[in-house]
Scaffold this active site. Structure first.
Site, short mmCIF file in Angstrom:
data_model
loop_
_atom_site.label_atom_id
_atom_site.label_comp_id
_atom_site.label_asym_id
_atom_site.label_seq_id
_atom_site.Cartn_x
_atom_site.Cartn_y
_atom_site.Cartn_z
N ASN A 14 13.86 12.70 -29.26
CA ASN A 14 13.16 13.40 -28.19
C ASN A 14 13.53 14.88 -28.33
OD1 ASN A 14 12.17 14.47 -25.83
ND2 ASN A 14 13.05 12.90 -24.49
N ARG A 98 9.15 11.08 -29.48
CA ARG A 98 8.42 11.31 -28.22
C ARG A 98 7.57 12.56 -28.39
NH1 ARG A 98 10.28 14.29 -22.93
NH2 ARG A 98 8.55 13.70 -21.59
N HIS A 187 4.62 10.93 -18.27
CA HIS A 187 5.59 9.83 -18.02
C HIS A 187 4.98 8.48 -18.39
CE1 HIS A 187 7.65 12.23 -14.51
NE2 HIS A 187 8.28 12.47 -15.66
N ARG A 248 9.14 21.37 -8.92
CA ARG A 248 7.68 21.59 -8.94
C ARG A 248 7.05 21.22 -7.60
NH1 ARG A 248 7.04 17.87 -13.96
NH2 ARG A 248 8.67 18.83 -15.21
N GLU A 391 12.85 4.82 -21.40
CA GLU A 391 11.79 5.36 -22.25
C GLU A 391 12.14 5.26 -23.73
OE1 GLU A 391 11.91 8.55 -19.26
OE2 GLU A 391 9.86 8.99 -19.88
#
Ligand code: ADP
Length: 414
Positions: A14, A98, A187, A248, A391
């Protein structure tokens, strides 16, 4: 394209702009062999931390400058080699990467070819912070092991099943199409993994269940999954839309942007930073860690309490919206840092939804555990569950399945 018959290991990479996270898994049984992180790449104070097969007790850390991604991957390769698990070992079947943005083009994991690299490059304008770093990681890994299958697993892929009416914004079609403006969602690897695990927890096939997944980490997103396929998700063109997150804003009236431009004289970049980095929980109360926010609430801190209420109110609105989208809901599933750990968020998010058949059992909700579990009362119409996300395991699983099936070089196009 497959390695030797005995090759069952997958290295998951990743690659971020200044870090590389990695995990080596044996897909014969899903065990984690090694994991680690190279951080602050390009700075004097870079750090490599590596956890070997022996686990946390054998953890190794070292400092010193790691100037670029090539050096970072070299450091990863060296650490793995010290454990006898180097990149040249015959047990390694593939590397899974990823990749944040796959646009409309990539709806499935894809073996990386020069053509696929070109497509990921073409998507850079849609993910200017993420895709370039992902690409650097891929190029570096390919240079190290050009003969090894390398697979891209896209954050957006799971959401490509969204119907057009959920994916399109109601803006001028020509403008939208000219600039590839639509809702992509992110996601996706987590939503795919968690919705499948939730079905297993209910003892049913993914095709048989409708699930609302709430991925609540620092970034946060919700998805509506019907029979194993995503039909709506809260993030959009970028990961800014939807739920209130750590830093955010999630949903705001888009007119906020031009209002700030006209009235406050802020530049587009200023507003970008405001909405992505100085909003959400941190903008509302100065903290983005839910543990700290809860501690402050216990102390009677008013801004922390209001931030929590705004966070939960948005979450509840999405549960209601996705209930309506799905028509029948079998499970509401909480995952990621906040979802897996904050009993208060889970309790508050479903409070008052008994009429929809959604409730949590206070005792079950209070249990701390790292396995998938139900937290709804015994006879509830809708199961409420906590399912830890993974993940890396999902990326490794998708990578291995693709390589083992020998379908190298295929992408579905669009
Ligand atoms: P990321 O999006 O960075 O992968 P994670 O899924 O790891 O994030 O979630 C990180 C967040 O999880 C933290 O910012 C914190 O708010 C929350 N969190 C972690 N542990 C707990 C806990 N025990 N209780 C409440 N919140 C927690």
């Amino acid at each position: 394209m497959t390695g030797p018959a005995t090759a069952t290991r997958v290295l998951v990479l990743n690659s971020g702009s200044s870090s590389v996270k990695y995990r080596l898994l044996d897909m014969a049984d899903g065990t984690r062999l090694a994991a680690g992180l190279v951080e602050r790449i390009g700075e004097e104070t870079s750090r490599v931390s590596h956890t070997p097969p022996a686990g946390e007790a054998g953890r190794r850390e070292r400092g010193g400058p790691v100037p670029d991604h090539a050096a970072a991957l070299k450091a990863v390769a060296e650490e793995l080699a010290r454990d006898g698990l180097g990149l040249d070992s015959p047990g390694l079947a593939a590397i899974g990467h990823r990749v944040v943005h796959g646009g409309m083009r990539f709806s499935a994991p894809t073996v990386i070819t020069d053509e696929v690299l070109g497509e990921i490059e073409r998507l850079v304008p849609l993910a200017p912070l993420h895709n370039p770093a992902n690409l650097t990681g891929i190029r570096t890994a390919r240079a190290l092991r050009p003969d090894l299958p390398q697979v891209a697993v896209f954050d957006t892929a799971f959401h490509t099943t969204m119907p057009e009416y959920a994916a399109r914004y109601a803006i001028d079609v020509e403008t939208a199409d000219a600039h590839r403006i639509r809702r992509y969602g992110f996601h996706g690897t987590s939503h795919a993994f968690v919705s499948r695990r939730a079905a297993a927890l209910l003892g049913r096939a993914p095709e048989q269940v409708n699930v609302i997944v709430l991925h609540l980490g620092n970034g946060a997103s919700a998805s509506a999954v019907r029979g194993g396929r995503c039909v709506d998700t809260s993030m959009g063109l970028t990961p800014l839309e939807g739920l209130v997150m750590g830093t955010r804003s999630g949903d705001v009236d888009p007119a906020v942007t031009f209002h700030l431009r006209r009235v406050a004289g802020m530049s587009v970049d200023d507003v970008d930073v405001l909405l992505n980095k100085r909003s959400g929980l941190v903008g509302l109360c100065g903290d983005n860690d839910m543990r700290e926010i809860r501690r402050r609430i216990e102390d009677g801190d008013e801004p922390a309490r209001l931030a929590f209420e705004i966070y939960v109110h948005r979450l509840k609105k999405y549960i209601g919206a996705y209930y309506a989208v799905l028509g029948r809901v079998d499970a509401v599933v909480f995952t990621a840092g906040v979802g897996e750990n904050s009993a208060q968020v889970r309790e508050a998010a479903v409070a008052g939804l008994e009429g929809l058949g959604i409730a949590v059992d206070a005792d079950l909700n209070a249990v701390r555990s790292d396995v998938p579990r139900l937290i709804s009362p015994g006879r509830a119409r809708v199961a409420v569950a906590v399912v830890p996300t993974d993940e890396e395991l999902e990326i490794a699983g998708q990578t291995f399945a693709l390589v083992a099936a020998g379908r190298g070089g295929v992408d579905r196009g669009a």
